[in-house]
Design a protein around this motif. Structure first.
Motif, PDB file in Angstrom:
ATOM      1  N   ARG A 420      72.389 -14.178   3.429  1.00  0.00           N
ATOM      2  CA  ARG A 420      72.673 -14.759   2.583  1.00  0.00           C
ATOM      3  C   ARG A 420      72.244 -16.422   2.935  1.00  0.00           C
ATOM      4  O   ARG A 420      71.821 -16.426   4.198  1.00  0.00           O
ATOM      5  CB  ARG A 420      74.727 -14.871   2.933  1.00  0.00           C
ATOM      6  N   VAL A 422      71.951 -19.757   2.356  1.00  0.00           N
ATOM      7  CA  VAL A 422      72.485 -20.851   1.690  1.00  0.00           C
ATOM      8  C   VAL A 422      71.333 -22.075   1.676  1.00  0.00           C
ATOM      9  O   VAL A 422      71.830 -22.740   2.497  1.00  0.00           O
ATOM     10  CB  VAL A 422      73.808 -21.086   2.742  1.00  0.00           C
ATOM     11  N   GLU A 423      72.151 -23.203   0.768  1.00  0.00           N
ATOM     12  CA  GLU A 423      71.283 -24.066   0.629  1.00  0.00           C
ATOM     13  C   GLU A 423      71.794 -25.745  -0.282  1.00  0.00           C
ATOM     14  O   GLU A 423      72.910 -25.437  -0.751  1.00  0.00           O
ATOM     15  CB  GLU A 423      69.928 -24.076  -0.400  1.00  0.00           C
ATOM     16  N   ALA A 424      72.198 -26.344   1.368  1.00  0.00           N
ATOM     17  CA  ALA A 424      73.336 -27.297   0.428  1.00  0.00           C
ATOM     18  C   ALA A 424      72.528 -28.443   1.061  1.00  0.00           C
ATOM     19  O   ALA A 424      71.897 -29.039   1.230  1.00  0.00           O
ATOM     20  CB  ALA A 424      74.115 -27.564   1.477  1.00  0.00           C
ATOM     21  N   LYS A 527      74.235 -26.654  -4.104  1.00  0.00           N
ATOM     22  CA  LYS A 527      74.525 -26.000  -3.455  1.00  0.00           C
ATOM     23  C   LYS A 527      74.214 -24.500  -3.788  1.00  0.00           C
ATOM     24  O   LYS A 527      74.368 -23.983  -5.346  1.00  0.00           O
ATOM     25  CB  LYS A 527      76.326 -25.848  -2.315  1.00  0.00           C
ATOM     26  N   LEU A 528      73.616 -23.791  -3.411  1.00  0.00           N
ATOM     27  CA  LEU A 528      72.410 -22.791  -3.729  1.00  0.00           C
ATOM     28  C   LEU A 528      73.315 -21.475  -2.547  1.00  0.00           C
ATOM     29  O   LEU A 528      72.649 -21.327  -1.713  1.00  0.00           O
ATOM     30  CB  LEU A 528      70.931 -22.955  -4.331  1.00  0.00           C
ATOM     31  N   LEU A 529      73.201 -20.430  -3.328  1.00  0.00           N
ATOM     32  CA  LEU A 529      73.539 -19.005  -2.837  1.00  0.00           C
ATOM     33  C   LEU A 529      73.187 -18.016  -3.109  1.00  0.00           C
ATOM     34  O   LEU A 529      73.445 -17.659  -4.621  1.00  0.00           O
ATOM     35  CB  LEU A 529      75.567 -18.685  -2.275  1.00  0.00           C
ATOM     36  N   SER A 530      72.138 -17.511  -2.363  1.00  0.00           N
ATOM     37  CA  SER A 530      71.401 -15.926  -2.483  1.00  0.00           C
ATOM     38  C   SER A 530      71.810 -14.836  -1.487  1.00  0.00           C
ATOM     39  O   SER A 530      72.430 -15.324  -0.115  1.00  0.00           O
ATOM     40  CB  SER A 530      70.164 -16.231  -1.777  1.00  0.00           C
ATOM     41  N   LYS A 531      72.491 -14.167  -2.004  1.00  0.00           N
ATOM     42  CA  LYS A 531      72.785 -13.260  -1.151  1.00  0.00           C
ATOM     43  C   LYS A 531      72.691 -11.327  -1.479  1.00  0.00           C
ATOM     44  O   LYS A 531      72.861 -10.617  -1.960  1.00  0.00           O
ATOM     45  CB  LYS A 531      74.063 -13.303  -1.919  1.00  0.00           C
ATOM     46  N   ASN A 591      62.903 -16.553   0.913  1.00  0.00           N
ATOM     47  CA  ASN A 591      63.292 -17.135  -0.149  1.00  0.00           C
ATOM     48  C   ASN A 591      62.203 -17.941  -0.758  1.00  0.00           C
ATOM     49  O   ASN A 591      61.960 -19.441  -0.257  1.00  0.00           O
ATOM     50  CB  ASN A 591      64.229 -17.967  -0.200  1.00  0.00           C
TER      51      ASN A 591
END
Length: 677
Positions: A420, A422-424, A527-531, A591
């Motif tokens: 995961r 996670v970019e906030a 918020k950016l979530l890549s999974k 990423n």
């Protein structure tokens, strides 16, 4: 006991005495410091055995007063010696045969020494005084019952003359020097652990002996020892001739201590002494010859044997209860001959060809590993189409290869790895400005104050009938060439993009003022979530990615070519399952995105990359943060009137303040899960 027998050269047998007590010098030193002169000291405790009776003999200096008590669960006899001190060095000695299991001794109280005789079963006993010694007799387990041997709680009377328990050789030899026959009594001692356990210590001093095991099955343990001793004979013979004596670790010896003083004694007679002490059958190689001079005090007999072997270039092998002594050269030649024989036998056997089908491993991969275990006549081939191994070698090698194939050709476990990214981001901006102008005149009209129209003019106009200073009516150019009366600003520092404001004004014939306060504030949270997720086998690399390939055109030597650059979210991982059930991972998370905020160069965009590469150990199903980036940017801009804007409090009327704060957090989470089955 020290012995110096001139008749030893004539081949007579020697009595080796085991001293369990402390030396007389030690006892004297202890008596002088720790006990009064009237206190008794127990100097030795010994166990003897014949076909009829077993006995425990306690000797010492001074009067020994004993009190006996039988105890059960387990069976034991407790002897307390009042007013006595224990002077022996050992705390326990093993029994020779039933019913005496072992004897334990110690200082029960400062004025009471205690000896505990552990028994295999309830047995009648008798306590007798023999001079200064106390002897406890037990009837042997297989001996016929004797009417006079009863089991009282305490007995100090001697009902039967004590027997002298000793060992007499079956064939006494005549002493030519003294002209008489010597029956040298020598007690039989239990074999030490090194002789009754499968230890390498008998074949090599370089090998570290194994922990001692209970000597309950000495014959089986001795047979295991000879197998290891025989296989190590060649290595021992060659290594001991070249290795430094200080390099070998100290061996552990458990034989009973002996004291000998010999000069120019034939080596063969010394090994007869070892036979009498240990009870081992000793066989000497014909090449064993020479003389021996040795002086030892209280040295275990197996250590004395090793010292004599080392000094004379000899070594030993144990087969059952037979101890063979030979020169190192002889043992080395035998080992080399045995090796050559096995090699010749292997070369004489006709090779066979077998095939093995692999289920999980690749045949080409297994070939390299298995070739290392083939004989000189063997070879192995891989068939990729059927994933089979073709093995050709002698029959004795095939079972080894089959065992390796069973161990290596196994189903690999699978691991699911979930990452995961996670970019906030957070943003905050605030802008506060002020605009004000004032104008006034005296009643005589000679003094006028106000601001210049070039700084700015208040948008507030006054209607007719409202008194105003003369400068209020100063024409201000407007659209279409018309003029609008307005108050010129003294300070014109508004907010950049105001979203709120406040105005206050005043008009009179001699004075006017306009004050504007403008402000703006903005907040943002993103918020950016890549999974990404991937499943792979144990120790196999896996890659998953999603994104865009950007074409880049290049011209080299008038040749136009196009290359593609990945702007993707990528997870690349190689898991390894450990024996504890954890997962060790070599992981790369990346990423990469196109950054449109940077101008393109010849159509090529800039890339914004976020990546983490590491090796980490994680529990099954656990989550770990493998990396993170926190970026914070803060900026404050102030526009003000010189000097006045720096004044406390009132300086706010002469400046405009803009604050901008931006923060960005990037975290990489990783969760491995072992798939059951």
């Amino acid at each position: 006991m020290k012995t110096n027998w001139p008749a030893f050269r004539c081949g007579c047998l020697i009595l080796a005495t085991v001293v369990l007590g402390a030396s007389s010098a030690t006892l004297r030193g202890q008596d002088a410091t720790a006990a009064p002169s009237s206190a008794a000291v127990i100097s030795s405790v010994a166990i003897t055995q014949d076909t009829q009776r077993a006995a425990v003999r306690v000797e010492g200096a001074g009067r020994l007063d004993v009190h006996a008590a039988r105890m059960q669960n387990p069976e034991r006899l407790v002897l307390d010696f009042a007013g006595a001190r224990m002077g022996v060095q050992k705390s326990s000695i093993p029994g020779v045969a039933a019913p005496v299991r072992d004897v334990r001794m110690g200082q029960f109280r400062p004025d009471v020494a205690r000896i505990v005789i552990d028994l295999t079963a309830s047995a009648p006993y008798q306590i007798a005084h023999e001079g200064a010694a106390i002897v406890v007799y037990f009837q042997a387990q297989n001996a016929p019952a004797e009417g006079k041997l009863v089991a009282p709680v305490m007995s100090t009377s001697v009902e039967k003359a004590p027997e002298k328990i000793s060992y007499v050789p079956s064939a006494p030899r005549a002493n030519a020097r003294y002209g008489k026959t010597l029956n040298a009594p020598a007690p039989r001692f239990g074999l030490p652990n090194e002789l009754t356990q499968p230890s390498i210590v008998l074949a090599s001093l370089k090998e570290k002996s194994e922990p001692a095991r209970p000597a309950g099955n000495t014959q089986q343990a001795a047979q295991q020892a000879v197998q290891q001793a025989s296989s190590a004979a060649t290595t021992v013979a060659s290594s001991q001739t070249t290795a430094s004596p200080s390099a070998a670790p100290a061996a552990r010896y458990t034989g009973e201590p002996i004291s000998v003083n010999l000069k120019d004694v034939d080596l063969k007679d010394f090994f007869r002494l070892i036979h009498e002490i240990s009870g081992l059958n000793v066989v000497l190689d014909p090449n064993v010859k020479g003389t021996l001079t040795i002086v030892l005090d209280e040295v275990p007999w197996d250590q004395a044997l090793d010292l004599v072997l080392q000094n004379n270039g000899l070594d030993k092998q144990l087969s059952g209860n037979v101890l063979r002594v030979a020169t190192r050269a002889t043992l080395k030649n035998e080992a080399e001959t045995q090796r050559d024989l096995e090699k010749a036998q292997a070369e004489a056997v006709a090779p066979v060809t077998v095939t093995r089908v692999l289920s999980y491993a690749k045949a080409t991969t297994m070939t390299t590993t298995l070739k290392k275990f083939l004989s000189t006549r063997g070879d192995i081939f891989a068939d990729d189409r059927s994933n089979q191994l073709i093995i050709r070698d002698i029959p004795s090698v095939i079972p080894t290869i089959d065992n390796l194939i069973r161990q290596l050709d196994r189903k690999s476990q699978q691991v699911e790895i979930e990452a995961r990214v996670v970019e906030a981001s957070r943003s905050f901006s605030q802008d506060i400005g002020v605009q004000w102008g004032m104008a006034g005149t005296t009643t005589s009209g000679r003094t006028i104050i106000g601001g210049p129209a070039s700084v700015g003019v208040s948008p507030v106009t006054t209607g007719t009938g409202i008194p105003q200073p003369p400068l209020i009516g100063t024409p201000v150019s407007g659209t279409g060439g018309s003029s609008t009366p307005g108050l010129p600003f003294n300070v014109n520092l508004p907010a950049g993009v105001p979203s709120s404001g406040f105005y206050i004004g005043h008009r009179s014939p001699n004075f006017a003022v306009d004050l504007f306060i403008t402000a703006a504030e903005a907040k943002g949270v993103g918020k950016l979530l890549s999974k990404p997720k991937v499943i792979t086998q144990n120790n196999e690399k896996a890659t998953v990615k999603q994104g865009t390939k950007i074409p880049i055109q290049t011209t080299i030597n008038n040749t136009i070519s196009v290359q593609y650059i990945d702007a993707v979210l990528k997870l690349e991982v190689t898991p390894q399952i450990t024996a504890e059930g954890t997962v060790f991972m070599d992981v790369l998370v990346e990423n990469t995105q196109v950054d449109n905020g940077i101008p393109r160069i010849q159509g090529i965009p800039a890339l914004d990359t976020q990546s983490a590469e590491t090796k980490v150990l994680v529990a099954d199903g656990g989550t770990v943060v493998i990396g993170g980036i926190i970026l914070t940017q803060q900026q404050t801009n102030i526009n003000q009137v010189p000097v006045l804007g720096s004044l406390p409090l009132i300086g706010r009327l002469f400046r405009e303040t803009s604050v901008s704060i931006q923060s960005q957090e990037l975290l990489f989470f990783l969760t491995p899960r072992i798939i059951p089955g």
